[in-house]
Design an enzyme around this catalytic site. Structure first.
Site, PDB file in Angstrom:
ATOM      1  N   GLY A  32       0.847  -1.197   0.000  1.00  0.00           N
ATOM      2  CA  GLY A  32       0.000   0.000   0.000  1.00  0.00           C
ATOM      3  C   GLY A  32       0.879   1.242   0.000  1.00  0.00           C
ATOM      4  N   GLY A  91      -5.989  13.998  -3.894  1.00  0.00           N
ATOM      5  CA  GLY A  91      -6.604  12.966  -3.060  1.00  0.00           C
ATOM      6  C   GLY A  91      -6.389  13.258  -1.585  1.00  0.00           C
ATOM      7  N   GLU A 108       2.514   8.202   8.841  1.00  0.00           N
ATOM      8  CA  GLU A 108       3.978   8.046   8.743  1.00  0.00           C
ATOM      9  C   GLU A 108       4.458   8.496   7.360  1.00  0.00           C
ATOM     10  OE1 GLU A 108       1.873   5.632   9.854  1.00  0.00           O
ATOM     11  OE2 GLU A 108       2.345   5.956  11.963  1.00  0.00           O
ATOM     12  N   GLU A 142      -4.964   7.055   1.614  1.00  0.00           N
ATOM     13  CA  GLU A 142      -4.315   8.168   0.872  1.00  0.00           C
ATOM     14  C   GLU A 142      -2.970   8.518   1.512  1.00  0.00           C
ATOM     15  OE1 GLU A 142      -4.570   9.837  -1.856  1.00  0.00           O
ATOM     16  OE2 GLU A 142      -6.506   9.171  -2.605  1.00  0.00           O
ATOM     17  N   GLY A 143      -2.274   7.523   1.999  1.00  0.00           N
ATOM     18  CA  GLY A 143      -0.978   7.736   2.646  1.00  0.00           C
ATOM     19  C   GLY A 143      -1.141   7.819   4.147  1.00  0.00           C
ATOM     20  N   ARG A 183     -26.722  17.837  29.155  1.00  0.00           N
ATOM     21  CA  ARG A 183     -26.479  16.887  30.248  1.00  0.00           C
ATOM     22  C   ARG A 183     -26.141  17.621  31.554  1.00  0.00           C
ATOM     23  NH1 ARG A 183     -27.352  11.512  31.531  1.00  0.00           N
ATOM     24  NH2 ARG A 183     -25.684  10.734  32.883  1.00  0.00           N
ATOM     25  N   GLY A 204     -20.942   7.300  29.178  1.00  0.00           N
ATOM     26  CA  GLY A 204     -21.353   5.990  28.656  1.00  0.00           C
ATOM     27  C   GLY A 204     -22.160   6.088  27.384  1.00  0.00           C
TER      28      GLY A 204
HETATM   29  C1  LIG Z   1     -11.208   1.511   3.987  1.00  0.00           C
HETATM   30  C2  LIG Z   1     -10.041   1.635   3.047  1.00  0.00           C
HETATM   31  C3  LIG Z   1     -10.236   2.157   1.789  1.00  0.00           C
HETATM   32  C4  LIG Z   1      -9.178   2.240   0.881  1.00  0.00           C
HETATM   33  N1  LIG Z   1      -9.404   2.673  -0.400  1.00  0.00           N
HETATM   34  C5  LIG Z   1      -8.425   2.532  -1.332  1.00  0.00           C
HETATM   35  C6  LIG Z   1      -8.689   2.747  -2.719  1.00  0.00           C
HETATM   36  O1  LIG Z   1      -9.813   3.111  -3.116  1.00  0.00           O
HETATM   37  N2  LIG Z   1      -7.701   2.540  -3.606  1.00  0.00           N
HETATM   38  C7  LIG Z   1      -6.445   2.125  -3.221  1.00  0.00           C
HETATM   39  O2  LIG Z   1      -5.589   1.955  -4.100  1.00  0.00           O
HETATM   40  N3  LIG Z   1      -6.148   1.932  -1.917  1.00  0.00           N
HETATM   41  C8  LIG Z   1      -7.105   2.111  -0.964  1.00  0.00           C
HETATM   42  N4  LIG Z   1      -6.832   1.869   0.365  1.00  0.00           N
HETATM   43  C9  LIG Z   1      -5.480   1.425   0.740  1.00  0.00           C
HETATM   44  C10 LIG Z   1      -4.718   2.434   1.586  1.00  0.00           C
HETATM   45  O3  LIG Z   1      -4.323   3.520   0.800  1.00  0.00           O
HETATM   46  C11 LIG Z   1      -3.577   1.664   2.238  1.00  0.00           C
HETATM   47  O4  LIG Z   1      -4.124   0.834   3.238  1.00  0.00           O
HETATM   48  C12 LIG Z   1      -2.531   2.590   2.831  1.00  0.00           C
HETATM   49  O5  LIG Z   1      -1.851   3.277   1.821  1.00  0.00           O
HETATM   50  C13 LIG Z   1      -1.524   1.828   3.692  1.00  0.00           C
HETATM   51  O6  LIG Z   1      -1.016   0.728   3.001  1.00  0.00           O
HETATM   52  P1  LIG Z   1      -1.012  -0.719   3.699  1.00  0.00           P
HETATM   53  O7  LIG Z   1      -2.347  -0.951   4.292  1.00  0.00           O
HETATM   54  O8  LIG Z   1      -0.499  -1.683   2.718  1.00  0.00           O
HETATM   55  O9  LIG Z   1      -0.002  -0.584   4.909  1.00  0.00           O
HETATM   56  P2  LIG Z   1       1.606  -0.749   4.807  1.00  0.00           P
HETATM   57  O10 LIG Z   1       2.116   0.049   3.669  1.00  0.00           O
HETATM   58  O11 LIG Z   1       1.935  -2.185   4.867  1.00  0.00           O
HETATM   59  O12 LIG Z   1       2.047  -0.044   6.154  1.00  0.00           O
HETATM   60  C14 LIG Z   1       1.923  -0.684   7.444  1.00  0.00           C
HETATM   61  C15 LIG Z   1       2.479   0.290   8.495  1.00  0.00           C
HETATM   62  O13 LIG Z   1       3.863   0.549   8.229  1.00  0.00           O
HETATM   63  C16 LIG Z   1       4.082   1.944   8.094  1.00  0.00           C
HETATM   64  N5  LIG Z   1       5.114   2.195   7.087  1.00  0.00           N
HETATM   65  C17 LIG Z   1       5.177   1.711   5.822  1.00  0.00           C
HETATM   66  N6  LIG Z   1       6.272   2.194   5.204  1.00  0.00           N
HETATM   67  C18 LIG Z   1       6.891   3.009   6.089  1.00  0.00           C
HETATM   68  C19 LIG Z   1       8.076   3.817   6.042  1.00  0.00           C
HETATM   69  N7  LIG Z   1       8.845   3.883   4.941  1.00  0.00           N
HETATM   70  N8  LIG Z   1       8.416   4.501   7.150  1.00  0.00           N
HETATM   71  C20 LIG Z   1       7.658   4.459   8.264  1.00  0.00           C
HETATM   72  N9  LIG Z   1       6.527   3.738   8.365  1.00  0.00           N
HETATM   73  C21 LIG Z   1       6.156   3.016   7.302  1.00  0.00           C
HETATM   74  C22 LIG Z   1       2.745   2.515   7.659  1.00  0.00           C
HETATM   75  O14 LIG Z   1       2.636   3.889   7.966  1.00  0.00           O
HETATM   76  C23 LIG Z   1       1.781   1.645   8.464  1.00  0.00           C
HETATM   77  O15 LIG Z   1       1.685   2.168   9.776  1.00  0.00           O
HETATM   78  C24 LIG Z   1      -7.879   1.826   1.294  1.00  0.00           C
HETATM   79  C25 LIG Z   1      -7.678   1.320   2.579  1.00  0.00           C
HETATM   80  C26 LIG Z   1      -8.747   1.192   3.442  1.00  0.00           C
HETATM   81  C27 LIG Z   1      -8.508   0.580   4.801  1.00  0.00           C
END
Ligand SMILES: Cc1cc2nc3c(=O)[nH]c(=O)nc-3n(C[C@H](O)[C@H](O)[C@H](O)COP(=O)(O)OP(=O)(O)OC[C@H]3O[C@@H](n4cnc5c(N)ncnc54)[C@H](O)[C@@H]3O)c2cc1C
Length: 383
Positions: free
Chosen positions: A133, A244, A370, A366-367, A270, A343
């Site tokens: 991601g 985005g 971190e 969207e990022g 309240r 509560g």
């Molecule tokens: C409800 C939902 C809707 C979404 N919609 C879309 C969509 O429409 N299209 C799409 O393409 N994606 C979508 N996403 C994906 C979303 O953009 C990713 O989940 C997000 O970018 C994080 O990627 P990951 O989940 O793979 O986490 P990872 O990249 O595996 O990261 C895991 C953890 O490690 C940290 N990390 C990773 N690299 C580093 C670094 N270099 N330094 C420090 N920390 C780091 C991250 O910050 C995070 O805390 C969606 C996600 C969700 C949950």
């Protein structure tokens, strides 16, 4: 809307349109959609009719022709009433922006115009994959040229609007040996053989939004649906990141503002120890800190949008600051305002429970926070 940030007539018009839509159409069903996990399907044609599918797309292409500030105001207004509808709308706009920015004349006439007219359903943006991601360029979906087609294979994860999209923007490797310089961008239309809507995610929040896997199995996409040049697709993903991020910052502003409104209302009603909660200083401090968070988040978001509108060549720092601050502020405000509910904040009869759950995702998609810090540090250190 915010002292110190005067709006143009056009920006006010878009904001008012979105506020009226949010109040009359979005807010009434928000709690029920969240409870049932029901997608706001019936709202999409209304959104399209009001120009809220392609707020920043030029009028020539069928969009509203408004600016990024108007867009941020519209997303905030809708998200205040229902954050799930807010993200549904944000992704529809992202897809419109990609088609308007990178589609050739034929593609804009064939795909964008009917989409903006509400005839193609929602749009989706398929970048993330199960194994990546943050490091999106590590994607492994492939696209292999075969005559007038590209054959796509792979799995996309976390696809917002996945099951409801008529148009999917899909990023796939055309030169797998390259990383970011070997990715191309395609429009895959609903009904294309080999395009499969996979598992639906059951989420903690944004339960009215739709999040699925999209599986591509020998999916034959006509070369006419390639956006931009072969191997140059990752630049399309990057170019749309700023917009985005402003959208998600605006969504977070909407959640934070709604949480503050709910909290203030509750503290007035309240009573404890013979006084209303609003008369207790500890509660007042929670309200004060939250009001500062809401206004600061909004100012940063509108500043990022205004910088984009001014044509600043580099707005990554502003967009990332807005996204980071607004998302973390939304979580802080929702947490404080849940606490002042006692509560009752923990049960679904009160909207704060939904807002608390909805806020959390804004720090991830969207990022992540971190990733935003990495961008802000990089831009700041570069001077
Ligand atoms: C409800 C939902 C809707 C979404 N919609 C879309 C969509 O429409 N299209 C799409 O393409 N994606 C979508 N996403 C994906 C979303 O953009 C990713 O989940 C997000 O970018 C994080 O990627 P990951 O989940 O793979 O986490 P990872 O990249 O595996 O990261 C895991 C953890 O490690 C940290 N990390 C990773 N690299 C580093 C670094 N270099 N330094 C420090 N920390 C780091 C991250 O910050 C995070 O805390 C969606 C996600 C969700 C949950």
């Amino acid at each position: 809307m915010l002292a110190g940030f005067p709006l143009t007539e056009e920006q006010q018009l878009v904001a008012d349109t979105a506020l009226a839509f949010a109040r009359d159409r979005v807010a009434p069903g928000a709690a029920a959609r969240d409870h049932d996990g029901r997608y706001p399907d019936e709202l999409l044609p209304v959104m399209a009719k009001l120009g809220l599918f392609g707020v920043k797309v030029g009028a020539d292409d069928g969009g509203a022709g408004a600016d990024a500030v108007s867009y941020a105001l519209a997303i905030e207004a809708v998200s205040r009433s229902c954050a799930a509808t807010g993200v549904t709308m944000a992704v529809c706009n992202l897809v419109a922006d990609v088609l308007a920015g990178y589609g050739n004349g034929e593609q804009r006439a064939r795909l964008l115009a009917p989409y903006l007219a509400g005839q193609r359903g929602a749009g989706s943006f398929c970048l993330s994959e199960p194994h990546c991601g943050s490091d999106a360029a590590a994607l492994s979906t492939t696209a292999v040229r075969d005559g007038d087609y590209f054959v796509l294979n792979g799995t996309k994860q976390w696809v917002t609007n996945g099951a409801y999209a008529g148009l999917h923007i899909v990023f796939a490797k055309t030169s797998p040996e390259q990383k970011s310089h070997g990715i191309s961008c395609f429009v895959v239309e609903r009904g294309t053989p080999g395009l499969i809507v996979g598992k639906t995610e059951h989420k903690m929040g944004l339960r009215g939004s739709n999040t699925t896997q999209i599986v591509l199995e020998d999916c034959r996409v006509p070369t006419a649906n390639l956006l931009g040049d072969v191997d140059r697709g990752y630049a399309i993903a990057l170019a749309n990141l700023d917009g985005g991020r402003i959208g998600i910052a605006a969504q977070a502003c909407g959640i934070a503002a709604a949480a503050l409104t709910e909290g203030v209302r509750y503290t007035r009603d309240r009573k404890a120890f013979g006084r209303s909660l609003a008369e207790l200083q500890a509660i007042q401090f929670a309200v004060a800190d939250s009001a500062i968070d809401v206004d600061t988040a909004r100012l940063l978001t509108l500043r990022a949008a205004a910088a984009k509108d001014a044509g600043s060549p580099r707005t990554a720092r502003e967009s990332s600051m807005a996204k980071l601050f607004a998302s973390e502020a939304a979580c802080r405000v929702a947490d404080r305002m849940l606490q002042v509910h006692g509560g009752y904040g923990y049960v679904e009869e009160y909207a704060i429970e939904r807002l608390y759950r909805d806020a959390r995702i804004t720090r991830i998609y969207e990022g992540t926070s971190e990733v935003q810090r990495i961008v802000i540090a990089r831009e700041t250190l570069a001077g």
